[in-house]
Write an enzyme that holds these catalytic residues in place. Structure first.
Site, PDB file in Angstrom:
ATOM      1  CB  CYS A 115      -0.918  -0.016   1.216  1.00  0.00           C
ATOM      2  SG  CYS A 115      -1.879  -1.540   1.413  1.00  0.00           S
ATOM      3  CE  LYS A 121       4.962   3.986   6.592  1.00  0.00           C
ATOM      4  NZ  LYS A 121       4.001   4.994   6.105  1.00  0.00           N
ATOM      5  CD  GLU A 139      -2.450   3.589  -3.659  1.00  0.00           C
ATOM      6  OE1 GLU A 139      -3.689   3.739  -3.576  1.00  0.00           O
ATOM      7  OE2 GLU A 139      -1.727   3.368  -2.658  1.00  0.00           O
ATOM      8  NE  ARG A 144      -3.741   6.416  -1.511  1.00  0.00           N
ATOM      9  CZ  ARG A 144      -3.140   6.920  -0.440  1.00  0.00           C
ATOM     10  NH1 ARG A 144      -3.428   8.142  -0.041  1.00  0.00           N
ATOM     11  NH2 ARG A 144      -2.260   6.217   0.239  1.00  0.00           N
ATOM     12  CG  ASP A 182       2.022   2.034   6.390  1.00  0.00           C
ATOM     13  OD1 ASP A 182       2.016   1.842   7.618  1.00  0.00           O
ATOM     14  OD2 ASP A 182       1.730   3.126   5.879  1.00  0.00           O
ATOM     15  CB  CYS A 236      -1.075   5.597  11.458  1.00  0.00           C
ATOM     16  SG  CYS A 236      -2.398   5.770  10.256  1.00  0.00           S
TER      17      CYS A 236
END
Length: 299
Positions: A115, A121, A139, A144, A182, A236
């Site tokens: 991702c 990253k 992705e 994006r 992630d 996160c």
């Protein structure tokens, strides 16, 4: 504070009142600006000299020689600098620098970033491997993906192949030495208490949707990882339902093990208690976003 009541209850249940209050206080802190030096185009001493010339105060980070905390200016001033415009530095939160460091990408290895947008990253892994790894950046979203492509080109990370695809449906004939997942999450580690629409955005529905994606992505990662290979799973979020619970479900019946995370400078991180020994969860404060990281090896 406009923090949803259900989140406060979840934090109290998981961490106890004292730690929950520490998290709630952390949400209210204004986060510092931090940059990563792009070693594909520059080096730390040059960047420090340029910052000093501009009268910008900084502080080096004990656990990452190419990370710098900016002390006296905001992001918009950093974005006006030539070293930013030409890709010598990248604005990146300290927490998000941890997963690539923990994955420790090496030259001549096949790496999947499941991702990857906007590419902080991804390009960090290219820099850590000196542009000599073979990185596939996945992705799903077209807009994006274009942002990812822009950042990759700006950073001079030419070892990256972009795949516009939902990583849950990557063909099983692919195999990788290392995988960075992630995962999409609720963002419970990055709550903005000043957002008047927080209760509309941060919902139990969002958490449930995130859990579904996280489990499918981690199972796929385990499936396409080479024996002896490693996955770094990060979010996160600071909620166990998106972190330890996902890992326990995905690893059940698989030939995998948790690798305890250790690195020089780990003691400087504001860590929260975790349910799986060897994983780490960073508490939100003025320096860090709330972040969870686990490292997994396929036996």
């Amino acid at each position: 504070m406009s923090i949803p009541t259900f989140l406060i209850e979840m934090l109290n249940k998981q961490y106890g009142e004292e730690k929950a209050n520490q998290i709630l206080n952390g949400y209210q802190k204004e986060r510092i600006v931090s940059i990563r030096v792009n070693t594909l185009k520059s080096y730390i001493n040059r960047i420090l000299d340029e910052l000093s010339k501009e009268g910008i105060e900084y502080e080096k980070i004990p656990w990452y020689k190419d990370a710098v905390v900016i002390k006296n200016v905001k992001e918009n001033l950093i974005q006006s600098l030539e070293i930013y415009k030409n890709g010598e530095i990248y604005l990146q939160s300290l927490s998000s620098m941890l997963p690539p460091l923990i994955l420790n990408p090496k030259p001549n290895t096949d790496i999947l970033d499941m991702c990857s947008a906007p590419g902080g990253k991804t390009t960090q892994m290219a820099a850590l491997s000196e542009n000599e790894a073979h990185i596939t950046a996945c992705e799903i979203n077209h807009i994006r993906t274009e942002r990812l492509r822009y950042n990759i080109e700006k950073q001079g990370a030419n070892c990256i192949y972009i795949m516009q695809k939902d990583a849950r449906y990557i063909d099983n004939f692919f195999s990788f030495d290392k995988i960075l997942l992630d995962a999409p999450c609720s963002g419970s580690g990055t709550i903005n208490t000043n957002n008047p629409k927080l209760s509309d955005i941060f919902t139990t529905k969002l958490i449930k949707k995130s859990i579904s994606s996280q489990l499918a992505l981690l199972k796929k990662a385990i499936n396409i990882l080479k024996p002896g290979g490693e996955i770094v799973y990060s979010t996160c979020s600071i909620l166990a339902c998106e972190n330890e619970d996902i890992i326990n479900k995905a690893l059940l019946g698989s030939n995998t093990e948790i690798i305890p995370i250790n690195f020089n400078g780990k003691e400087y991180l504001p860590l929260l208690p975790v349910k799986i020994p060897g994983t780490l969860c960073v508490c939100p404060d003025e320096f860090f976003e709330g972040f969870f990281i686990a490292k997994i090896r396929k036996i």
